[in-house]
Design an enzyme around this catalytic site. Structure first.
Site, PDB file in Angstrom:
ATOM      1  N   SER A  58       1.067  -1.280  -0.373  1.00  0.00           N
ATOM      2  CA  SER A  58       0.135  -0.070  -0.281  1.00  0.00           C
ATOM      3  C   SER A  58       0.576   1.775   0.080  1.00  0.00           C
ATOM      4  CB  SER A  58      -0.606  -0.138   1.088  1.00  0.00           C
ATOM      5  OG  SER A  58      -2.044  -1.099   1.093  1.00  0.00           O
TER       6      SER A  58
HETATM    7  N1  SAH Z   1      -0.965  -4.996   4.213  1.00  0.00           N
HETATM    8  C1  SAH Z   1      -0.085  -5.080   2.787  1.00  0.00           C
HETATM    9  C2  SAH Z   1      -1.424  -4.608   1.655  1.00  0.00           C
HETATM   10  C3  SAH Z   1      -0.978  -5.624   0.720  1.00  0.00           C
HETATM   11  S1  SAH Z   1      -2.196  -5.730  -0.532  1.00  0.00           S
HETATM   12  C4  SAH Z   1      -0.007  -3.231   3.032  1.00  0.00           C
HETATM   13  O1  SAH Z   1       1.432  -3.890   3.570  1.00  0.00           O
HETATM   14  O2  SAH Z   1       1.079  -3.115   1.559  1.00  0.00           O
HETATM   15  C5  SAH Z   1      -4.252  -6.337   0.024  1.00  0.00           C
HETATM   16  C6  SAH Z   1      -3.426  -7.903   0.420  1.00  0.00           C
HETATM   17  O3  SAH Z   1      -5.265  -7.897   0.665  1.00  0.00           O
HETATM   18  C7  SAH Z   1      -3.281  -9.318  -1.397  1.00  0.00           C
HETATM   19  O4  SAH Z   1      -1.875 -10.158  -0.344  1.00  0.00           O
HETATM   20  C8  SAH Z   1      -4.338  -9.927  -1.241  1.00  0.00           C
HETATM   21  O5  SAH Z   1      -3.733 -11.152  -1.138  1.00  0.00           O
HETATM   22  C9  SAH Z   1      -5.221 -10.368   0.199  1.00  0.00           C
HETATM   23  N2  SAH Z   1      -6.605 -10.144   0.198  1.00  0.00           N
HETATM   24  C10 SAH Z   1      -7.558 -10.143  -0.470  1.00  0.00           C
HETATM   25  N3  SAH Z   1      -8.540 -10.749   0.236  1.00  0.00           N
HETATM   26  C11 SAH Z   1      -8.547 -11.333   1.404  1.00  0.00           C
HETATM   27  C12 SAH Z   1      -8.871 -12.227   2.078  1.00  0.00           C
HETATM   28  N4  SAH Z   1     -10.466 -12.837   1.960  1.00  0.00           N
HETATM   29  N5  SAH Z   1      -8.498 -12.586   3.366  1.00  0.00           N
HETATM   30  C13 SAH Z   1      -7.196 -11.887   3.491  1.00  0.00           C
HETATM   31  N6  SAH Z   1      -6.095 -11.321   2.697  1.00  0.00           N
HETATM   32  C14 SAH Z   1      -7.216 -11.079   1.657  1.00  0.00           C
END
Ligand code: SAH
Length: 289
Positions: free
Chosen positions: A136
């Site tokens: 993010s």
């Molecule tokens: N937190 C991260 C951003 C990750 S992007 C950071 O530090 O920048 C969003 C993430 O959410 C992705 O890896 C995706 O696989 C995950 N995601 C999407 N749906 C999800 C779900 N139902 N349960 C857990 N993770 C999920």
């Protein structure tokens, strides 16, 4: 004394592990990746050969304070200074919570990116981490954590993150909360986060592989819940796992998304506010990998 006198065996180009002093990572080859695709492939290969993984938390000593990325052929990037500059820009955008700004200053974002992208780590932008997912944007990480902490004196208690990705936001959260639980539905990213975070020794952070839409009932209630992926709305299971007075922040919507802030004011009563527009990867049900 010059560097070559003090360490005659050094080879160029230097690895990130070498310059950050985190030599444990270079021994395993962890994080030595060169593209988004190879990042996840390498994680898969590592997991295939690996011994059974230890339980989620990993800690014994604090990380080195000196985070320096210096690459031949590029102007040296002293990441501590660049990170401070990023945090100043985030503060100028309106983030006021000193604890959040300090946390952003503490966590080396470049450490969560493959080397080819590390030089962009302190630009305020989302970047690829593989599997069509992104790390993010720093300013939205700061904004969401600030919203979660509003009205909280001192540290947040227990926090749940949905969507670990590469683990960056979880590491920031762990600076401002007592306990952090983070769930990722994609196994290769869960493993990547585990590998990224292992070297940072964060004692109050636990990673889980699973469907975050179901939450983590065995660890509920949570004082804060933060979603890093956008659904049409917040799953009821997550609302049910909020503590009384607890706060949840989530991107909601499809093409046009907004941040939604929910506060649980009574056992069966929640109040919600729709805030500014945002842009997140979609939340998906079930697990992958
Ligand atoms: N937190 C991260 C951003 C990750 S992007 C950071 O530090 O920048 C969003 C993430 O959410 C992705 O890896 C995706 O696989 C995950 N995601 C999407 N749906 C999800 C779900 N139902 N349960 C857990 N993770 C999920």
């Amino acid at each position: 004394m010059s560097e070559s006198e003090s360490q005659p065996k050094k080879r160029f180009p230097l690895t990130l592990d070498f310059v950050t002093g985190l030599s444990g990572r270079s021994k395993t080859g962890a994080h030595r990746t060169h593209s988004t695709q190879t990042a996840t492939r390498n994680v898969n290969e590592r997991s295939a050969n690996a011994r059974p993984l230890p339980p989620p938390t990993i800690v014994s000593k604090p990380p080195s304070p000196a985070w320096v990325v210096d690459r031949p052929g590029h102007a040296p990037l002293v990441s501590e200074a660049v990170r401070k500059a990023m945090v100043r820009r985030i503060a100028q955008q309106g983030i006021k919570d000193a604890a959040v700004l300090a946390a952003m200053e503490n966590v080396p974002r470049h450490f969560f990116l493959e080397p080819a992208l590390a030089s962009q780590a302190y630009v305020d932008t989302a970047l690829p981490i593989g599997y069509h997912q992104t790390i993010s944007k720093p300013s939205i990480v700061a904004r969401m954590i600030e919203l979660l902490r509003e009205g909280v004196d001192g540290k947040l208690g227990r926090v749940l993150e949905i969507g670990t990705g590469c683990g960056y936001q979880a590491a920031v959260l762990a600076q401002v909360a007592g306990e952090v639980y983070s769930i990722e539905r994609m196994r290769p990213l869960h493993e990547l986060a585990r590998s990224n975070l292992r070297a940072l020794y964060i004692p109050n952070l636990r990673l889980h592989y699973g469907d975050g839409m179901l939450g983590l009932p065995q660890c509920a209630p949570f004082d804060g819940i933060i979603l890093a992926a956008a659904g049409l709305d917040v799953p009821q299971a997550l609302l049910d796992q909020m503590a009384l007075g607890g706060r949840l922040i989530a991107p909601v919507g499809q093409r046009s998304q907004r941040l939604k802030l929910v506060v649980r004011i009574k056992p069966h009563e929640w109040v919600a506010d729709l805030l500014e527009p945002c842009h997140f990867v979609p939340m998906r049900p079930g697990t992958f990998g």
